[in-house]
Design a protein around this motif. Structure first.
Motif, PDB file in Angstrom:
ATOM      1  N   UNK A  58     -85.767   9.780  -7.146  1.00  0.00           N
ATOM      2  CA  UNK A  58     -85.252   9.031  -6.002  1.00  0.00           C
ATOM      3  C   UNK A  58     -85.803   9.593  -4.693  1.00  0.00           C
ATOM      4  N   UNK A  59     -85.864  10.902  -4.588  1.00  0.00           N
ATOM      5  CA  UNK A  59     -86.421  11.545  -3.395  1.00  0.00           C
ATOM      6  C   UNK A  59     -87.859  11.080  -3.165  1.00  0.00           C
ATOM      7  N   UNK A  60     -88.648  11.050  -4.229  1.00  0.00           N
ATOM      8  CA  UNK A  60     -90.050  10.623  -4.119  1.00  0.00           C
ATOM      9  C   UNK A  60     -90.154   9.156  -3.712  1.00  0.00           C
ATOM     10  N   UNK A  61     -89.290   8.317  -4.243  1.00  0.00           N
ATOM     11  CA  UNK A  61     -89.289   6.895  -3.860  1.00  0.00           C
ATOM     12  C   UNK A  61     -89.022   6.756  -2.372  1.00  0.00           C
ATOM     13  N   UNK A  89     -91.059   5.881   3.272  1.00  0.00           N
ATOM     14  CA  UNK A  89     -91.188   6.316   4.662  1.00  0.00           C
ATOM     15  C   UNK A  89     -92.655   6.342   5.092  1.00  0.00           C
ATOM     16  N   UNK A  90     -93.564   6.557   4.151  1.00  0.00           N
ATOM     17  CA  UNK A  90     -94.995   6.618   4.488  1.00  0.00           C
ATOM     18  C   UNK A  90     -95.594   5.250   4.760  1.00  0.00           C
TER      19      UNK A  90
END
Length: 71
Positions: A61-64, A69-70
């Motif tokens: 989830x953090x990576x998603x 955001x990028x």
């Protein structure tokens, strides 16, 4: 006798990559702290993705959220 424990997510690091990590960490301890490579221990633990969290959430989830955001 230095002991270094590297924890990585279980995402398919190859034996060659792990060997490179072990060599690199050992070389760094020799260079920076003048440690004996013969007595330097490096352990790599692979952690399942569901057992790894960052910022209060599972790493997936953090990576998603980071990817969103990028964009």
């Amino acid at each position: 006798m230095p002991y270094v424990n590297i924890k990585i997510t279980r995402e398919g690091a190859t034996p060659a990559q792990k060997a490179e990590l072990i060599r690199g960490v050992t070389d760094l301890l020799v260079k920076v702290l003048n440690k004996n490579p013969a007595t330097t221990v490096v352990v790599i633990d692979e952690v399942a993705m569901e057992d790894w969290g960052i910022g209060g959430m599972p790493v997936t989830e953090y990576r998603k959220q980071a990817a969103a955001r990028k964009t």
